[in-house]
Design a protein around this motif. Sequence first.
Motif, PDB file in Angstrom:
ATOM      1  N   LEU A 192     -10.574  -0.493   0.509  1.00 24.68           N
ATOM      2  CA  LEU A 192     -10.367  -1.455  -0.576  1.00 24.68           C
ATOM      3  C   LEU A 192      -9.791  -0.771  -1.821  1.00 24.68           C
ATOM      4  N   SER A 193     -10.414   0.312  -2.251  1.00 25.74           N
ATOM      5  CA  SER A 193      -9.926   0.958  -3.483  1.00 25.74           C
ATOM      6  C   SER A 193      -8.583   1.648  -3.258  1.00 25.74           C
TER       7      SER A 193
ATOM      8  N   ASP B  39      -7.130  -5.872   1.607  1.00 26.05           N
ATOM      9  CA  ASP B  39      -7.772  -6.686   0.578  1.00 26.05           C
ATOM     10  C   ASP B  39      -8.896  -7.487   1.229  1.00 26.05           C
ATOM     11  N   SER B  40      -9.567  -8.319   0.441  1.00 25.85           N
ATOM     12  CA  SER B  40     -10.742  -9.004   0.988  1.00 25.85           C
ATOM     13  C   SER B  40     -10.361  -9.998   2.088  1.00 25.85           C
TER      14      SER B  40
ATOM     15  N   PRO C 246     -22.164  -1.626  -0.275  1.00 29.37           N
ATOM     16  CA  PRO C 246     -20.707  -1.732  -0.445  1.00 29.37           C
ATOM     17  C   PRO C 246     -19.961  -0.449  -0.071  1.00 29.37           C
TER      18      PRO C 246
ATOM     19  N   ALA D 164       0.850  -1.202   0.000  1.00 27.85           N
ATOM     20  CA  ALA D 164       0.000   0.000   0.000  1.00 27.85           C
ATOM     21  C   ALA D 164       0.883   1.248   0.000  1.00 27.85           C
TER      22      ALA D 164
ATOM     23  N   PHE E 264     -19.634  -0.421   3.634  1.00 24.73           N
ATOM     24  CA  PHE E 264     -18.759  -1.492   4.103  1.00 24.73           C
ATOM     25  C   PHE E 264     -17.279  -1.120   4.042  1.00 24.73           C
ATOM     26  N   SER E 265     -16.895  -0.371   3.015  1.00 26.85           N
ATOM     27  CA  SER E 265     -15.463  -0.253   2.716  1.00 26.85           C
ATOM     28  C   SER E 265     -14.742   0.877   3.442  1.00 26.85           C
TER      29      SER E 265
ATOM     30  N   GLY F  98      -6.259   0.284  -1.594  1.00 28.41           N
ATOM     31  CA  GLY F  98      -5.259  -0.785  -1.498  1.00 28.41           C
ATOM     32  C   GLY F  98      -4.719  -0.983  -0.093  1.00 28.41           C
TER      33      GLY F  98
END
Lengths: 84, 274
Positions: free
Chosen positions: A33-34, A39-40, A65, A20, A68-69, A36
């Motif tokens: 998430l976007s 990750d999942s 979503p 990252a 969530f992120s 970096g």
Amino acid sequence: VNDLIAIATEWVRANRMPDADPSLEVTPTTDLLSSGLLDSLAFVDLVALLEERAGRTIDLAELDPAVFSNLAGLCGAFAEGSPR
Amino acid sequence: MTDTPGIDPVIEAYSRCAGEYGSAENQESCWGRSSRSLWPRLRPRPEHRLVADVGCGPGATLVDLASRVAPGTRLIGVEPAAGLREQALAATAALPAVEIRDGRFESLPFADGEVGYLYSLMAFHWVADPEAGAREVARVLAPGGEADLHFIGRWNGRELIKATSPIFLRHMGPARLLSAARLRRQLTVEAARQLFQGALPDRAVEVDERYETHHDTLEGHWAWWVRIEGQMLSIPADRRKECEREVRDALAKLATPEGIPYTLHILHVRVGPG
């Protein structure tokens, strides 16, 4: 919810992806998430941590979503979740 | 992808795509090339009378190994996906020393201490229960037995994961995304060391890691990636086309003059006699 965000922020700082961008800061509204930062696979661990610390579960199938992120959305959902 | 209790979605997906597994596109992809590069590193010795390939897939490694083991050595491929077992049976039909069995890491079809040399290429990261898998390796290895397990680690494929995870989250939602993530047991080298040294305390266990960056075309990556990982992701049918279009666009943006990079993180567990 602020306590949960503080716990989660500390966890994300300690478990951020090794590739990252080091200049990225972890804030309640950072898209983890976007960006970096996670990750999942890391999200699996983060959700398990929040379940344990909040003592609550959430219905991930019902969660937006975009909520969530980031930590504000995710921790907010746990603060309002169902008792375990 | 079904979530039916008792059915392993990984095994089901591999069985379903078995027909494409041997395709030229897959064999020439980074996975096919990397797997083949490991064949010379497999080290069965003449005293290993029974050699096991766990997660043998369509049996290509067994065919290669059959030509270089000592006469009288039995080679047994273990594969949980029925479709791949059928391919392995066909590929090895003319090799009397080779046998194909149903089984998986967590329940290996061998007696205690029966296996002289156990190897596995790119399979252990799919085990549902890594502790049970490592215990089974310990159980079936002969007292002087050896093992080589090569499988992907925690930091595999970061380029594509970073580029595509937000897309999958949008189309699948959080629940499906995390369900797909939970199917993989991608260990760090430290976790793998702890796992296998814990399960085999009386053996010489070494665990190392390496990174291999492969470059390929968009179609080259698409050939293996959608077929394997894409099927794990349970994308709703009505969103699949749009999701795939966005994923292809995201992968195309990663292109360099050498191609689209994909870095394999490969762990190697080597078990010696101790």
